[in-house]
Design a protein around this motif. Structure first.
Motif, mmCIF file in Angstrom:
data_model
loop_
_atom_site.group_PDB
_atom_site.id
_atom_site.type_symbol
_atom_site.label_atom_id
_atom_site.label_comp_id
_atom_site.label_asym_id
_atom_site.label_seq_id
_atom_site.Cartn_x
_atom_site.Cartn_y
_atom_site.Cartn_z
ATOM 1 N N LEU A 133 0.817 -1.219 0.000
ATOM 2 C CA LEU A 133 0.000 0.000 0.000
ATOM 3 C C LEU A 133 0.851 1.269 0.000
ATOM 4 O O LEU A 133 0.390 2.330 -0.428
ATOM 5 C CB LEU A 133 -0.916 -0.022 1.228
ATOM 6 N N HIS A 134 2.098 1.177 0.461
ATOM 7 C CA HIS A 134 2.992 2.338 0.457
ATOM 8 C C HIS A 134 3.070 2.982 -0.918
ATOM 9 O O HIS A 134 3.201 4.198 -1.038
ATOM 10 C CB HIS A 134 4.415 1.923 0.855
ATOM 11 N N ASN A 135 2.994 2.155 -1.969
ATOM 12 C CA ASN A 135 3.145 2.643 -3.333
ATOM 13 C C ASN A 135 2.057 3.634 -3.726
ATOM 14 O O ASN A 135 2.223 4.388 -4.694
ATOM 15 C CB ASN A 135 3.134 1.468 -4.312
ATOM 16 N N LEU A 136 0.953 3.621 -3.009
ATOM 17 C CA LEU A 136 -0.188 4.471 -3.352
ATOM 18 C C LEU A 136 -0.368 5.610 -2.360
ATOM 19 O O LEU A 136 -1.345 6.354 -2.449
ATOM 20 C CB LEU A 136 -1.462 3.617 -3.410
ATOM 21 N N CYS A 137 0.555 5.735 -1.429
ATOM 22 C CA CYS A 137 0.455 6.742 -0.371
ATOM 23 C C CYS A 137 1.455 7.874 -0.583
ATOM 24 O O CYS A 137 2.648 7.619 -0.798
ATOM 25 C CB CYS A 137 0.720 6.120 1.003
ATOM 26 N N GLY A 138 0.974 9.107 -0.524
ATOM 27 C CA GLY A 138 1.858 10.240 -0.360
ATOM 28 C C GLY A 138 2.061 10.482 1.122
ATOM 29 O O GLY A 138 1.461 9.801 1.967
ATOM 30 N N LEU A 139 2.865 11.462 1.462
ATOM 31 C CA LEU A 139 3.135 11.726 2.880
ATOM 32 C C LEU A 139 1.895 12.220 3.621
ATOM 33 O O LEU A 139 1.823 12.117 4.849
ATOM 34 C CB LEU A 139 4.278 12.733 3.017
ATOM 35 N N ASP A 140 0.911 12.750 2.890
ATOM 36 C CA ASP A 140 -0.300 13.256 3.542
ATOM 37 C C ASP A 140 -1.503 12.336 3.363
ATOM 38 O O ASP A 140 -2.603 12.665 3.811
ATOM 39 C CB ASP A 140 -0.639 14.652 2.990
ATOM 40 N N THR A 141 -1.308 11.215 2.694
ATOM 41 C CA THR A 141 -2.403 10.256 2.520
ATOM 42 C C THR A 141 -2.853 9.709 3.873
ATOM 43 O O THR A 141 -2.035 9.370 4.724
ATOM 44 C CB THR A 141 -1.958 9.080 1.629
ATOM 45 N N VAL A 142 -4.158 9.612 4.062
ATOM 46 C CA VAL A 142 -4.718 8.995 5.263
ATOM 47 C C VAL A 142 -5.254 7.615 4.900
ATOM 48 O O VAL A 142 -5.971 7.449 3.909
ATOM 49 C CB VAL A 142 -5.842 9.859 5.864
ATOM 50 N N VAL A 143 -4.868 6.623 5.685
ATOM 51 C CA VAL A 143 -5.326 5.239 5.491
ATOM 52 C C VAL A 143 -6.223 4.866 6.662
ATOM 53 O O VAL A 143 -5.813 4.962 7.825
ATOM 54 C CB VAL A 143 -4.131 4.263 5.400
ATOM 55 N N HIS A 144 -7.444 4.443 6.356
ATOM 56 C CA HIS A 144 -8.402 4.023 7.388
ATOM 57 C C HIS A 144 -8.553 2.511 7.335
ATOM 58 O O HIS A 144 -8.814 1.935 6.283
ATOM 59 C CB HIS A 144 -9.768 4.689 7.147
ATOM 60 N N ILE A 145 -8.393 1.878 8.500
ATOM 61 C CA ILE A 145 -8.523 0.419 8.620
ATOM 62 C C ILE A 145 -9.495 0.117 9.755
ATOM 63 O O ILE A 145 -9.418 0.732 10.825
ATOM 64 C CB ILE A 145 -7.166 -0.235 8.943
ATOM 65 N N ASN A 146 -10.419 -0.806 9.535
ATOM 66 C CA ASN A 146 -11.207 -1.305 10.663
ATOM 67 C C ASN A 146 -11.216 -2.828 10.653
ATOM 68 O O ASN A 146 -11.208 -3.466 9.604
ATOM 69 C CB ASN A 146 -12.628 -0.721 10.679
ATOM 70 N N VAL A 147 -11.190 -3.394 11.859
ATOM 71 C CA VAL A 147 -11.136 -4.840 12.061
ATOM 72 C C VAL A 147 -11.920 -5.174 13.339
ATOM 73 O O VAL A 147 -12.140 -4.303 14.187
ATOM 74 C CB VAL A 147 -9.682 -5.358 12.219
ATOM 75 N N PRO A 148 -12.324 -6.438 13.519
ATOM 76 C CA PRO A 148 -12.931 -6.842 14.789
ATOM 77 C C PRO A 148 -11.960 -6.641 15.951
ATOM 78 O O PRO A 148 -10.745 -6.702 15.786
ATOM 79 C CB PRO A 148 -13.237 -8.331 14.571
ATOM 80 N N ASN A 149 -12.526 -6.405 17.129
ATOM 81 C CA ASN A 149 -11.753 -6.075 18.328
ATOM 82 C C ASN A 149 -11.703 -7.273 19.276
ATOM 83 O O ASN A 149 -12.736 -7.710 19.800
ATOM 84 C CB ASN A 149 -12.410 -4.869 19.021
ATOM 85 N N ALA A 150 -10.508 -7.798 19.518
ATOM 86 C CA ALA A 150 -10.366 -8.953 20.416
ATOM 87 C C ALA A 150 -10.817 -8.627 21.836
ATOM 88 O O ALA A 150 -11.235 -9.518 22.577
ATOM 89 C CB ALA A 150 -8.913 -9.439 20.427
ATOM 90 N N HIS A 151 -10.722 -7.348 22.220
ATOM 91 C CA HIS A 151 -11.117 -6.939 23.566
ATOM 92 C C HIS A 151 -12.509 -6.302 23.585
ATOM 93 O O HIS A 151 -12.790 -5.437 24.405
ATOM 94 C CB HIS A 151 -10.081 -5.968 24.150
ATOM 95 N N SER A 152 -13.367 -6.759 22.689
ATOM 96 C CA SER A 152 -14.740 -6.261 22.681
ATOM 97 C C SER A 152 -15.493 -6.777 23.902
ATOM 98 O O SER A 152 -15.110 -7.782 24.518
ATOM 99 C CB SER A 152 -15.461 -6.726 21.413
ATOM 100 N N PHE A 153 -16.568 -6.099 24.242
ATOM 101 C CA PHE A 153 -17.387 -6.473 25.406
ATOM 102 C C PHE A 153 -17.843 -7.931 25.299
ATOM 103 O O PHE A 153 -17.715 -8.712 26.249
ATOM 104 C CB PHE A 153 -18.601 -5.544 25.509
ATOM 105 N N HIS A 154 -18.373 -8.310 24.130
ATOM 106 C CA HIS A 154 -18.946 -9.656 24.011
ATOM 107 C C HIS A 154 -17.874 -10.738 24.044
ATOM 108 O O HIS A 154 -18.098 -11.825 24.567
ATOM 109 C CB HIS A 154 -19.801 -9.771 22.743
ATOM 110 N N ARG A 155 -16.678 -10.440 23.549
ATOM 111 C CA ARG A 155 -15.609 -11.436 23.578
ATOM 112 C C ARG A 155 -15.056 -11.589 25.003
ATOM 113 O O ARG A 155 -14.762 -12.706 25.448
ATOM 114 C CB ARG A 155 -14.500 -11.045 22.594
#
Length: 257
Positions: A133-155
């Motif tokens: 992904l670095h190849n598509l990022c400038g120094l000001d590019t923002v990358v947003h990632i979301n994933v499940p949380n191992a420390h979630s309430f239900h887990r």
């Protein structure tokens, strides 16, 4: 067809089955995910956007003020359906393939905002993926990632009840959806930092007390309604680290370049 493509197509089929379940809680989570991406996007420049792994729910119909929008989606059927539904939008480019396969075809393009929603925990080597992904990022590019949380309430509740032996154990839903990695805040931070990024901000969203199947049963019986769903989204203010999923907004670590 490669094993990697077979895995992706199987995940796509299983995920669509999950969304089509009666009273699907995954559909509710998907909506919360979308809200979080859009909220993050508002904070940063996003004239030129890249979405990685959109499934059948690309975000560009919900965004008014962008100039160019590129989608990278490995499932061919999803690409064809999206193209058919939105083919009149000339500012949208749909690329069928894996990121590492199409990155060269994007030339020297640098995006303002890149996001992958529910993707990183599915890839075999997250570090390699983020480095590509670095190849598509400038120094000001923002990358947003979301994933499940191992420390979630239900887990955490499942762990205290003895339903799982350790926090990072993959659940039945994880196995069905071919989740390869279970992250908590610390392991996610370590991954992105080792991959050459710095964290702008972090958060979690949607307090989920029980498993998807249990939540669906309560929705079906009327115990949980739309007001409660909205309340569970709001409860993250009081339990900021216990949301069912988590996100980070990143930039390339300028000290490394």
């Amino acid at each position: 067809m490669s094993k990697k493509q077979i895995d992706v197509d199987l995940h796509a089929a299983n995920y669509m089955a999950e969304l089509s379940r009666e009273q699907s809680f995954e559909a509710i989570l998907s909506n919360s995910r979308k809200k979080q991406v859009l909220e993050s996007m508002k904070r940063f420049k996003h004239d030129n956007i890249l979405e990685i792994g959109c499934g059948l729910s690309p975000l560009f119909p919900d965004i008014k003020n962008y100039q160019n929008y590129t989608i990278v989606e490995p499932n061919k059927n999803f690409c064809e359906i999206i193209y058919y539904c939105y083919k009149t939008d000339k500012n949208v480019t749909i690329l069928n393939g894996f990121l590492e396969e199409v990155v060269g075809g994007l030339g020297h393009q640098k995006f303002d905002f890149i996001f992958m929603s529910g993707v990183l925990h599915q890839v075999s080597n997250p570090n390699d993926f983020l480095c590509v992904l670095h190849n598509l990022c400038g120094l000001d590019t923002v990358v947003h990632i979301n994933v499940p949380n191992a420390h979630s309430f239900h887990r955490l509740l499942a762990f205290e009840m003895g339903y799982i032996k350790e926090i990072f154990e993959r659940s039945e839903t994880n196995l069905r959806l071919q989740v390869k990695w279970v992250f908590d805040k610390d392991s996610l931070y370590q991954l992105v930092q080792e991959s050459g990024y710095e964290v702008i901000n972090f958060g979690t969203y949607m307090i989920k007390p029980f498993t998807n199947e249990q939540m669906e049963k309560m929705i079906g019986s009327g115990i949980i309604n739309e007001d409660i769903i909205q309340g569970l989204e709001g409860m993250v203010k009081y339990m900021p680290d216990l949301g069912s999923e988590m996100f980070v907004n990143l930039r390339i670590n300028k000290d490394l370049y």
